[in-house]
Enzyme design. Sequence first.
Site, short mmCIF file in Angstrom:
data_model
loop_
_atom_site.label_atom_id
_atom_site.label_comp_id
_atom_site.label_asym_id
_atom_site.label_seq_id
_atom_site.Cartn_x
_atom_site.Cartn_y
_atom_site.Cartn_z
N TYR A 178 17.72 29.00 8.32
CA TYR A 178 16.52 29.73 8.76
C TYR A 178 16.41 29.75 10.27
O TYR A 178 16.63 28.72 10.93
CB TYR A 178 15.26 29.07 8.20
CG TYR A 178 15.02 29.32 6.73
CD1 TYR A 178 14.79 30.61 6.25
CD2 TYR A 178 15.00 28.27 5.83
CE1 TYR A 178 14.55 30.83 4.91
CE2 TYR A 178 14.76 28.47 4.48
CZ TYR A 178 14.53 29.77 4.03
OH TYR A 178 14.30 29.98 2.70
N LYS A 189 0.84 -1.21 0.00
CA LYS A 189 0.00 0.00 0.00
C LYS A 189 0.87 1.25 0.00
O LYS A 189 2.08 1.17 0.28
CB LYS A 189 -0.92 -0.02 1.23
CG LYS A 189 -0.19 0.04 2.57
CD LYS A 189 -1.16 -0.22 3.72
CE LYS A 189 -0.43 -0.24 5.05
NZ LYS A 189 -1.34 -0.66 6.16
N MET A 221 13.49 23.78 2.28
CA MET A 221 12.69 23.05 1.30
C MET A 221 13.56 22.20 0.37
O MET A 221 13.24 21.04 0.09
CB MET A 221 11.85 24.04 0.47
CG MET A 221 10.89 23.35 -0.48
SD MET A 221 9.91 24.49 -1.47
CE MET A 221 8.81 25.19 -0.24
C1 LIG Z 1 -0.53 -1.69 6.81
C2 LIG Z 1 -1.07 -2.97 7.29
C3 LIG Z 1 -0.21 -4.05 7.53
C4 LIG Z 1 1.29 -3.94 7.44
O1 LIG Z 1 1.76 -3.36 8.64
P1 LIG Z 1 3.33 -3.26 8.97
O2 LIG Z 1 3.39 -2.77 10.36
O3 LIG Z 1 3.88 -2.26 7.99
O4 LIG Z 1 3.88 -4.60 8.77
C5 LIG Z 1 -0.77 -5.26 7.89
N1 LIG Z 1 -2.12 -5.40 8.03
C6 LIG Z 1 -2.97 -4.37 7.84
C7 LIG Z 1 -4.42 -4.58 8.03
C8 LIG Z 1 -2.48 -3.12 7.47
O5 LIG Z 1 -3.32 -2.11 7.30
#
Ligand SMILES: *Cc1c(COP(=O)(O)O)cnc(C)c1O
Length: 355
Positions: A253, A33, A301
């Site tokens: 800055y 994801k 930036m």
């Molecule tokens: C993002 C997610 C994972 C992975 O989590 P990590 O801590 O990055 O291993 C697993 N299960 C679900 C439901 C998630 O949303």
Amino acid sequence: MRPARALIDLQALRHNYRLARELSGARALAVLKADAYGHGAVRCAQALQAEADGFAVACIEEALELRAAGVRAPILLLEGFFEADELALIVEHDLWCAVHSLWQIEAIERTAVGKPLNLWLKLDSGMHRVGLQPHDYRPAYQRLQASGKVGRIVLMSHFARADELDCSASTDQVAVFQSARQGLEGEVSLRNSPAVLGWPQVPSDWVRPGIMLYGATPFEESQAQAALLQPVMTLESKVICVQELAAGEPVGYGARFVTQRPSRIGVVAMGYADGYPRLAPTGTPVLVAGQRSQLLGRVSMDMLCIDLTDVPQAGVGSPVELWGKHILASDVAQAAGTIPYQIFCNLRRVPLIYS
Ligand SMILES: *Cc1c(COP(=O)(O)O)cnc(C)c1O
């Protein structure tokens, strides 16, 4: 050409995936994801698809990007569908689908599907984010079975505190899960990265590693299994300018840093617009010309400043590692008051170079 870039080591990604499978003895969905936590979902899927049991993403848009790139492996939608009309696409593209709410079950009952669905029925075992309540779990399972639209149901839950190794919350969640699933047929999927690395006794037919695939530890303290991970991303750039300053001179800055001694300051082509955390303070580690040094003053930036006073071999053109194999992303994240998940996801503007 601006020297800022992120090198992605796909061999390290495969190493970490194999480690997740070895440690768990289970099948593993590689969690891709958020564009594979900033590492490029399509390229990561292609690097893993010969061996991966499947992939997991947050939404159908991410799954369709993988399908469009020719990825044929199973893909789980970790939050299922957001609107019922996604079910047609879920069937068409053979996606696996989490079910976390009663409204999703009603939508499945109402919708004609041409093929049996592969559903991951999610229990809220204590995190209280999404998931069915324990007393709704069995009725939900039975309704799905009765709908005649289901091929397989995997029993799923998610940990809130698996990164805290001396905390009993995860054991409590497992007990809630075991009690809610009593008598229900199905494979089990509970473990994310911290649970794969740190909770070997938790049952799982399927694990869901995310952050560990990218070689970063989910733990704040050191942990034996996490030490076996190989960092996948190296964020690097170069020194583009050197300042020789007397003691007492401000840098950057807000004059947040003032030289304590005659100093050589290196300006690096990397800033918060690239995703380097703006809240990283003076003292955050960097590697320059092969030697550890530190960030000085505020991150801008497009640029940031580092200390070259004790790195005489460094000058304009010297390579800088912001994080990677020597400077761990988790250490930079901790210095900036955040987690490696976020600093990876924030990456932008820099080209990703794969090897
Ligand atoms: C993002 C997610 C994972 C992975 O989590 P990590 O801590 O990055 O291993 C697993 N299960 C679900 C439901 C998630 O949303």
